[in-house]
Design an enzyme around this catalytic site. Structure first.
Site, PDB file in Angstrom:
ATOM      1  N   ARG A 121       0.814  -1.226   0.000  1.00 37.87           N
ATOM      2  CA  ARG A 121       0.000   0.000   0.000  1.00 37.87           C
ATOM      3  C   ARG A 121       0.842   1.267   0.000  1.00 37.87           C
ATOM      4  NH1 ARG A 121      -3.088  -3.512   3.351  1.00 37.87           N
ATOM      5  NH2 ARG A 121      -5.080  -4.045   2.347  1.00 37.87           N
ATOM      6  N   LYS A 143       2.949  11.580 -10.763  1.00 36.72           N
ATOM      7  CA  LYS A 143       2.019  10.750 -11.523  1.00 36.72           C
ATOM      8  C   LYS A 143       2.713   9.437 -11.888  1.00 36.72           C
ATOM      9  CE  LYS A 143      -1.251  13.894 -13.759  1.00 36.72           C
ATOM     10  NZ  LYS A 143      -1.774  14.380 -15.063  1.00 36.72           N
ATOM     11  N   GLU A 185       8.444  18.341 -24.664  1.00 37.54           N
ATOM     12  CA  GLU A 185       7.874  18.819 -23.398  1.00 37.54           C
ATOM     13  C   GLU A 185       8.452  20.175 -23.009  1.00 37.54           C
ATOM     14  OE1 GLU A 185       5.372  17.538 -21.824  1.00 37.54           O
ATOM     15  OE2 GLU A 185       5.211  15.620 -22.865  1.00 37.54           O
ATOM     16  N   LYS A 225       7.016  23.220 -13.967  1.00 34.85           N
ATOM     17  CA  LYS A 225       6.121  22.116 -13.627  1.00 34.85           C
ATOM     18  C   LYS A 225       5.875  22.062 -12.123  1.00 34.85           C
ATOM     19  CE  LYS A 225       4.769  17.429 -14.459  1.00 34.85           C
ATOM     20  NZ  LYS A 225       4.955  16.164 -15.178  1.00 34.85           N
ATOM     21  N   GLU A 235      -4.657  17.396  -9.913  1.00 30.56           N
ATOM     22  CA  GLU A 235      -5.407  17.855 -11.096  1.00 30.56           C
ATOM     23  C   GLU A 235      -6.911  17.934 -10.802  1.00 30.56           C
ATOM     24  OE1 GLU A 235      -5.617  16.622 -15.788  1.00 30.56           O
ATOM     25  OE2 GLU A 235      -3.758  16.204 -14.726  1.00 30.56           O
ATOM     26  N   ASN A 246      -1.294  19.468 -20.001  1.00 27.11           N
ATOM     27  CA  ASN A 246      -1.739  18.571 -21.062  1.00 27.11           C
ATOM     28  C   ASN A 246      -1.824  19.275 -22.422  1.00 27.11           C
ATOM     29  OD1 ASN A 246      -2.148  16.199 -19.445  1.00 27.11           O
ATOM     30  ND2 ASN A 246      -3.934  17.207 -18.566  1.00 27.11           N
ATOM     31  N   HIS A 249      -1.523  17.247 -25.525  1.00 34.11           N
ATOM     32  CA  HIS A 249      -1.559  15.832 -25.155  1.00 34.11           C
ATOM     33  C   HIS A 249      -2.870  15.134 -25.523  1.00 34.11           C
ATOM     34  CE1 HIS A 249       2.158  16.753 -23.226  1.00 34.11           C
ATOM     35  NE2 HIS A 249       2.259  15.595 -22.654  1.00 34.11           N
ATOM     36  N   HIS A 253      -1.878  11.914 -27.341  1.00 32.97           N
ATOM     37  CA  HIS A 253      -2.230  10.592 -26.812  1.00 32.97           C
ATOM     38  C   HIS A 253      -3.119   9.828 -27.783  1.00 32.97           C
ATOM     39  CE1 HIS A 253      -1.406  11.623 -22.294  1.00 32.97           C
ATOM     40  NE2 HIS A 253      -0.309  11.403 -22.974  1.00 32.97           N
TER      41      HIS A 253
END
Length: 364
Positions: A121, A143, A185, A225, A235, A246, A249, A253
């Site tokens: 966990r 993330k 990026e 960032k 977010e 994003n 993105h 993506h």
């Protein structure tokens, strides 16, 4: 040798440093020694390309930690490899005081970070990004995750590292195509948050790790960032916030999903996505057409595509967009630019216009 640059990420529950510099191996090994002195078990995860490219680095790492080598490439961000990494942590008897070293690009950072978030966990981990893309993007902000057949990064967790070591020297063995992928990026950060950064890239491209500006630029990007993450870690902001990262993105993506993961490097798909985002911003009346041309030139000058190399189906691209994790209540959220250096989120867009943008990018 100059002292490493340092950026701090401050979230609701933790604060951690990002070290940026050259020849950081000694500092990393000293940190690991301090952890082991406090009875923390340490295990490392990397990929086959990084392991082969950095033999001296891993000779030092293997003296202090067991190392799991996973196949290189986006396909390792899957349930099967995730299970193997969890088994590796269990075999090495990591307990809740244990620490995972994620040594690699974004794939390894996401995969090992999610394993650290899930095992018992949650155990601690350290990001050691070995690609430019990971240094300025995925290693910052916590993330973590893996891909499933329905889409990219649909399974994961927010799990902050305890430190990040961005050693510019590790970039020297990067293939030019991979280095260029990371520049996408950096271009993105200039487009959404800092016109001066964009102008620096516009004046002279950064094409390899020997560029004397790289330490400053990596630190600059980490600060951009970190500022966004500090304000909106998970977010959840109703508008703007971390979602601004994003930019390009939603388009990028979709390209990765439809073309098949690995056909385009992430930054290559994002390069096309940044041009598409500029087209959308222009169509909404926010930026002039001349800014689309500026963005296209900067993307191209950094050896990134601005147009699909092979036609992809508009219908399939639109369907992939609807599966994107940024969709809320069935509405596709887009990030657009008010001007170069300032971005915002919009809750909806004219889908016919999005189809036209896809066709302008080479879709059919």
């Amino acid at each position: 040798m100059s002292s490493p640059r340092k950026v701090f990420v401050e979230t609701a529950k933790s604060t951690y440093p990002i070290h940026v510099g050259r020849s950081l191996r000694s500092a990393l090994l000293e940190h690991v020694a301090e952890l082991k002195a406090k009875d923390s078990l340490v295990a490392a995860v990397t990929d086959s390309n990084v392991y082969a490219a950095q033999p001296e680095f891993f000779k030092a790492i293997e003296a202090v930690a067991a190392v799991k080598v996973v196949p290189a490439g986006e396909t390792s961000k899957c349930l099967a490899t995730f299970g193997k990494v969890l088994d590796f942590l269990a075999e090495n008897k990591l307990d809740r005081g244990g620490v995972v070293l994620a040594i690699g690009g974004g794939v390894v950072g996401d995969l090992a970070g999610y394993a650290a978030a899930s095992f018992l966990r949650g155990v601690r981990f350290i990001q050691i990004p070995t690609t430019l893309l990971a240094m300025v993007d995925s290693s910052v902000g916590g993330k973590t995750g893996i891909n499933i057949s329905a889409g990219k990064n649909l399974v994961g967790a927010f799990h902050q590292p305890i430190a990040v070591y961005s050693d510019i020297d590790l970039l020297k063995t990067m293939p030019p195509r991979e280095f260029a992928s990371g520049m996408a990026e950096i271009i993105k950060h200039g487009m959404l948050a800092d016109a001066k950064l964009f102008q620096l890239l516009e004046a002279r491209s950064i094409l390899n790790a020997r560029d004397e500006r790289l330490e400053e630029v990596v630190e600059w990007n980490c600060r951009i960032k970190a500022t966004v993450v500090n304000a909106d870690e998970k977010e959840t902001a109703a508008s703007g916030g971390r979602a601004l990262l994003n930019l390009g993105h939603t388009f990028g993506h979709a390209i990765e999903n439809v073309a098949g993961y690995g056909e385009y490097l992430h930054g290559e798909a994002i390069g096309i996505g940044l041009v598409a985002a500029a087209m959308l911003s222009c169509s909404l009346g926010f930026i002039p057409e001349s800014d689309i041309d500026r963005i296209r030139r900067v993307v191209s000058a950094h050896k990134l595509p601005t147009h699909l190399s092979k036609p992809l189906s508009v219908d399939r691209l639109m369907n992939a967009m609807r599966l994107d994790k940024k969709v809320k209540a069935g509405v596709i959220r887009f990030v657009v630019m008010r001007r170069i250096g300032q971005a915002e989120t919009i809750e909806s867009a004219d889908m016919d216009q999005i189809c036209r943008i896809w066709r302008d990018c080479g879709a059919v």
